[in-house]
Design an enzyme around this catalytic site. Structure first.
Site, PDB file in Angstrom:
ATOM      1  N   GLY A 281       0.848  -1.181   0.000  1.00  0.00           N
ATOM      2  CA  GLY A 281       0.000   0.000   0.000  1.00  0.00           C
ATOM      3  C   GLY A 281       0.881   1.227   0.000  1.00  0.00           C
ATOM      4  O   GLY A 281       1.139   1.845  -1.032  1.00  0.00           O
ATOM      5  N   TYR A 322       0.634   8.337  15.010  1.00  0.00           N
ATOM      6  CA  TYR A 322       1.838   7.474  14.976  1.00  0.00           C
ATOM      7  C   TYR A 322       3.128   8.244  15.259  1.00  0.00           C
ATOM      8  O   TYR A 322       4.209   7.706  15.042  1.00  0.00           O
ATOM      9  CB  TYR A 322       1.990   6.835  13.593  1.00  0.00           C
ATOM     10  N   CYS A 350      -8.746  22.007  18.525  1.00  0.00           N
ATOM     11  CA  CYS A 350      -8.508  22.228  19.950  1.00  0.00           C
ATOM     12  C   CYS A 350      -7.958  20.992  20.638  1.00  0.00           C
ATOM     13  O   CYS A 350      -8.640  20.397  21.488  1.00  0.00           O
ATOM     14  CB  CYS A 350      -9.804  22.605  20.652  1.00  0.00           C
TER      15      CYS A 350
HETATM   16  C1  LIG Z   1      -2.673  -2.505   5.678  1.00  0.00           C
HETATM   17  C2  LIG Z   1      -2.473  -3.800   5.002  1.00  0.00           C
HETATM   18  C3  LIG Z   1      -1.597  -3.898   3.909  1.00  0.00           C
HETATM   19  C4  LIG Z   1      -0.790  -2.751   3.383  1.00  0.00           C
HETATM   20  O1  LIG Z   1       0.206  -2.317   4.251  1.00  0.00           O
HETATM   21  P1  LIG Z   1       1.283  -1.259   3.748  1.00  0.00           P
HETATM   22  O2  LIG Z   1       2.161  -1.050   4.915  1.00  0.00           O
HETATM   23  O3  LIG Z   1       0.565  -0.021   3.358  1.00  0.00           O
HETATM   24  O4  LIG Z   1       2.012  -1.860   2.586  1.00  0.00           O
HETATM   25  C5  LIG Z   1      -1.496  -5.128   3.278  1.00  0.00           C
HETATM   26  N1  LIG Z   1      -2.197  -6.211   3.712  1.00  0.00           N
HETATM   27  C6  LIG Z   1      -3.028  -6.141   4.761  1.00  0.00           C
HETATM   28  C7  LIG Z   1      -3.765  -7.349   5.190  1.00  0.00           C
HETATM   29  C8  LIG Z   1      -3.199  -4.948   5.438  1.00  0.00           C
HETATM   30  O5  LIG Z   1      -4.028  -4.887   6.483  1.00  0.00           O
END
Ligand SMILES: *Cc1c(COP(=O)(O)O)cnc(C)c1O
Length: 426
Positions: A281, A322, A350
């Protein structure tokens, strides 16, 4: 492998530099559309997807929709051949709507409802990654009711510490994700007994924003040896889904090397003879997006200088949630400007937790100045909320000289249009 940055300064004849997304000046977008504004680069998404495709040509790359779920972002990736990793019925709907082939969609997540399962089965997606015995039992029931056989991969928790932020670590035995390594075999034998289920593969995902390869290596080795054991016991394991988690370089330090990552993946997959699935992702979407914000006020206190800007934790929660560090650059930059000042960049909400960046050395800022928050394409817009009755930022896609609005910022009337007075209050 060097992946080009799609957000760069272009210098004007007078020596002033201005930040562009590909060939489009960010200031132009800010002035025309308003801020706060997310800007994504089509080229950036493409280059990052292709960088992974190049090192893993045979893999099915399932973009993790939760990192950036805008339908235009998804379509950009689906046109490159991307699949999708979805974690809800809503994300499944978006992925299909944006043109991702059902046979390239995997459904992950610990809490799928029967409705979500039925939607996935009716769409005929590639596989459902199951994370517990009760989920397996429910999926069997739903599949029988839908007159179908659910393609299942068990998500295994390999008990590996990803050495990442606690809130995004998912592969330790104390995390809520996956099935303990030792119980996986039992689940596969259960799949064999249930008529609504068929096993197609095995899966894992150990966490997000991994900056070293060792945890991947350990988890993938465990997974491939389990795949072999399962195959030897007569279970159908055609694919290994190695999950996502590749970290990106937020601070300018060395990032994870994709070629080395690919080697680890390939070694593990080759040992088992399985098809490779990965679910990146952030790696694809983070550096392909920025958040543009405008300075509202400069506030000087005894201790600090604050730049109060028009984006806040509702638009971009990563710093608050985070402690994430994101580079902040002025959109206009004068070579000969005054000495740098140390400022905290904060939002209007706020809460003291509402900050974008702390103690940054920037050229002196004034009201109206534009700033660019970098690497905001992942877990930015997709995690936004309407806290403080603030409409989340708009979104724009750029491609070369072209740009278009891909999400309109809602008005307050639209925001409250989903609410009602109770019957007795009307
Ligand atoms: C969030 C998630 C991802 C992607 O994680 P990234 O760190 O953004 O690459 C992939 N697989 C599952 C099951 C996730 O929950």
């Amino acid at each position: 492998m060097h992946i080009k940055d799609s957000f760069t300064y272009i210098e004007k004849p007078d020596g002033e530099k201005s930040m562009h997304a590909e060939e489009v000046p960010l200031a132009l977008l800010a002035n025309k559309i308003g801020t706060p504004l997310y800007v994504y680069s089509s080229l950036g998404l493409t280059e990052r997807f292709n960088a992974l495709k190049k090192v893993l040509p045979a893999a099915l790359i399932c973009f993790s929709i939760k990192s950036n779920s805008n339908i235009s972002v998804i379509r950009t990736l689906s046109s490159l051949g991307s699949g999708a990793d979805v974690v809800s019925g809503g994300e499944l709907h978006r992925a299909l709507h944006a043109g991702i082939e059902a046979k390239k969609i995997v459904f992950s997540g610990v809490g799928k409802t029967d409705e979500e399962m039925a939607a996935a089965l009716n769409a005929n997606i590639k596989q459902i990654n199951v994370e517990s015995v009760p989920e397996l039992e429910l999926l069997n029931k739903v599949a029988l009711a839908c007159n179908s056989v659910a393609p299942v991969a068990i998500r295994v928790n390999p008990d590996v510490d990803a050495n990442t932020h606690n809130k995004i670590s998912t592969g330790r035995k104390e995390d809520k994700f996956g099935v303990p390594y030792k119980e996986a075999i039992y689940l596969y034998s259960k799949i064999k007994k249930l008529e609504g289920l068929e096993s197609v593969g095995i899966a894992t995902h150990i966490g997000s924003q991994l900056m070293t390869l060792e945890p991947f290596s350990e988890a993938f080795r465990k997974l491939s040896s389990l795949a072999n054991n399962l195959k030897n016991s007569g279970h159908n394991i055609q694919s290994i889904d190695f999950g996502g988690g590749l970290g990106v370089n937020y601070t300018g330090n060395a990032a994870l090397n994709v070629s080395d990552y690919a080697k680890i993946v390939k070694t593990a997959a080759d040992d088992s003879g399985c098809q490779i699935i990965i679910e990146p992702g952030r790696f694809i979407s983070a550096p392909a997006g920025v958040l543009i914000t405008r300075v509202l006020y400069i506030k000087r206190t005894e201790a600090k200088i604050f730049a109060i800007v028009d984006s806040a934790m509702n638009d971009f929660i990563r710093p608050s949630l985070y402690d994430a560090w994101h580079q902040v650059d002025p959109i206009y930059y004068h070579q000969k400007s005054s000495p740098l000042q140390t400022v905290d960049i904060v939002g209007p909400i706020c809460e003291s937790g509402d900050f974008i960046a702390k103690e940054r050395d920037l050229p002196p800022l004034t009201t109206g100045d534009l700033l660019c928050i970098r690497d905001a394409g992942a877990y930015g817009a997709s995690m936004s909320s309407t806290y403080n009755s603030r409409a989340p930022a708009g979104e724009v896609m750029v491609s070369g000289k072209e740009w278009d609005i891909i999400k309109i910022r809602q008005t307050i009337e639209e925001l409250i249009s989903q609410e009602n007075f109770a019957r007795w209050q009307k």
